[in-house]
Scaffold this active site. Structure first.
Site, short mmCIF file in Angstrom:
data_model
loop_
_atom_site.label_atom_id
_atom_site.label_comp_id
_atom_site.label_asym_id
_atom_site.label_seq_id
_atom_site.Cartn_x
_atom_site.Cartn_y
_atom_site.Cartn_z
N ARG A 126 7.70 3.35 1.58
CA ARG A 126 6.95 2.12 1.39
C ARG A 126 7.87 0.96 1.76
O ARG A 126 9.07 1.02 1.55
CB ARG A 126 6.50 1.96 -0.07
CG ARG A 126 5.64 0.71 -0.29
CD ARG A 126 5.42 0.38 -1.75
NE ARG A 126 4.61 -0.82 -1.87
CZ ARG A 126 4.43 -1.50 -2.98
NH1 ARG A 126 5.02 -1.10 -4.11
NH2 ARG A 126 3.69 -2.60 -3.00
N HIS A 127 7.30 -0.11 2.31
CA HIS A 127 8.09 -1.29 2.66
C HIS A 127 8.84 -1.83 1.44
O HIS A 127 8.51 -1.51 0.28
CB HIS A 127 7.18 -2.38 3.22
CG HIS A 127 6.08 -2.78 2.27
ND1 HIS A 127 6.29 -3.58 1.17
CD2 HIS A 127 4.77 -2.45 2.24
CE1 HIS A 127 5.17 -3.75 0.51
NE2 HIS A 127 4.23 -3.07 1.13
N GLY A 128 9.80 -2.68 1.68
CA GLY A 128 10.58 -3.27 0.59
C GLY A 128 9.84 -4.40 -0.10
O GLY A 128 8.67 -4.69 0.19
#
Length: 470
Positions: free
Chosen positions: A86-88
């Site tokens: 998942r993106h940051g």
């Protein structure tokens, strides 16, 4: 728009919907804020910092944690790593910023004396710095999340991340995911010869945003008002009513001027300030730990019904990604058997909480004995399905394929480990953290052979409701 229905009218298969997670409290002064944040941070759901699931990273961002060793024999060599990230940490979306601006403006129009209403006075003085142009973009902390994750992953699997290894890097088309992919690559440093520092990040929405391409999911769940039933019922229920009354009291506002969505925005802001800036926001002073648990459940209801076990199509739509993972593992096994170099030793893909949550549900993880409903909050105090523990910012699911020498049987030659958020996961079929590849494929045989994305995602020909169909 139809009025929210009661929990009893939702039915056992009714759905839930968009409901972020947050918790109201009745505190007062900024002096108590540090402890307030500490008490709330475990309940921020999908807006949780990655450090909430791995608290040792607060002291040492490069620590591999207590499980650094693992349980593999020394004769096993990693062949392939497939990571879905998942993106940051990101900024709020434009819609969330608008709602926060609306709530903040109300407080500015209602001056409160600090002695009578300290929480409202503190929030009126709070500088509203969020802008709609931020719209979910990756925050500087999100870049650090990804760079540090890359460094830890390379330290955990040095043979795979060695120089001159090929890295396939893919992402959803969303800016925060593309930037997360680039930050992950930067974290690996200049020593790895992947073709220069600015490695191309391939956009692959068919895998990272499979949910957008599944008409049955979009029409019958994502855009279906009935899919909001459990969430809307919980918003009107006794637990949320108590939270609203406490927040209204803290803000010296009539409770009629607040609703669950505005309270969620306030709680969201507390979570964003901690994740993005590592500060305790005055918005946190509105919430107690008990309130936070209620608002976390509200968010988890949304995740459960729209991304988790609420409807089969939520998870079945992810089988296109699940099958792709095993196709690459299969290819690595065949190349190894033929003594060929592994063509794709490292495959890293960046998506969303909505990418990972359905995939984990498809695999059967974090499933409770009874569904999450508007009227069973108390019974789910110890639930497995807590989105903040499963898909915080920078969440990661990693498959690692090994070739093992000196084995007793040929099927033991290829083995697999699974890590979620850098922790080894036990496989369902064995309850062990290591499985032969053959046993793992056999356990998921039905999904691998019989889940066909196009057919799964076709809309039914007759006009039925989501509850009838799903």
């Amino acid at each position: 728009k139809r009025r929210p229905r009661s929990a009893s009218s939702c039915g056992s298969r009714a759905v839930a919907a968009m409901a972020p997670r947050w918790g109201p409290v009745f505190l007062l002064l900024l002096l108590v804020l540090p402890s307030a944040s500490a008490g709330l941070s475990a309940y921020f759901g999908t807006k949780s910092r990655y450090e909430e699931v791995n608290p040792y990273l607060i002291l040492d961002p490069l620590s591999l944690g207590p499980e650094a060793g693992g349980s593999l024999p020394a004769s096993c060599t990693p062949l392939q790593l497939r990571a879905v990230l998942r993106h940051g940490t990101r900024y709020p979306t434009a819609g969330q910023v608008r709602r926060l601006g609306n709530l903040h403006a109300r407080l500015l129009r209602r001056p409160a004396e600090a002695t009578a209403c300290p929480a409202a006075a503190a929030l009126a003085d709070w500088p509203m710095w969020y802008e709609e142009s931020l719209d979910g973009r990756l925050a500087p902390q999100g870049r650090r999340d990804m760079e540090l994750l890359a460094r830890r992953m390379a330290a955990r699997f040095p043979a795979l991340f060695a120089a001159r290894r090929r890295l396939e890097l893919a992402s959803s088309s969303k800016h925060r995911c593309l930037q997360s992919g680039a930050a992950f690559r930067r974290g690996l440093g200049p020593t790895l010869d992947f073709g220069g520092d600015e490695v191309e990040v391939e956009v692959n929405d068919s895998l990272m945003r499979f949910f957008d391409h599944c008409a049955k999911f979009v029409v019958l769940v994502e855009e279906n008002d009935a899919a909001m039933c459990q969430v809307n019922a919980f918003k009107q229920g006794p637990e949320m009513k108590k939270v609203l009354e406490k927040v209204a009291s803290a803000l010296c506002m009539p409770v009629e001027e607040l609703d669950a969505d505005l309270v969620q925005v306030a709680f969201l802001t507390c979570s964003y300030e901690l994740a993005i800036k590592n500060v305790t926001s005055p918005w946190c002073s509105l919430f107690s730990e008990e309130d936070a648990k209620v608002l976390e459940y509200l968010n988890d209801l949304k995740q459960y019904w729209k991304r988790g076990y609420g409807y089969d199509i939520n998870s079945r739509s992810s089988c296109i990604l699940f099958q792709d993972i095993f196709q690459h593992l299969d290819k690595a096994v065949e190349e190894s058997k033929s003594s060929k170099p592994i063509s794709s030793p490292l495959i890293v893909q960046v998506g969303h909480a909505e990418t990972l949550q359905p995939l984990l549900a498809l695999m059967g993880y974090f499933k409770d004995d009874e569904p999450l409903l508007a009227d069973n909050y108390a019974r789910h105090a110890q639930r497995k399905f807590r989105s903040g523990r499963i898909v915080p910012y920078a969440a990661n699911l990693v498959f690692v394929l090994y070739h093992c020498d000196h084995v007793n049987a040929s099927q033991e030659e290829y083995q697999v480990q699974l890590l979620l958020n850098e922790k080894l996961m036990a496989f369902h079929h064995s309850n062990n953290t290591i499985s032969t590849y053959a046993d793992l494929k056999d356990y998921y045989k039905d999904i691998l052979e019989n889940c066909h994305f196009k057919e799964e995602c076709e809309l039914p020909r007759v006009n039925v409701t989501a509850v009838d169909e799903l």
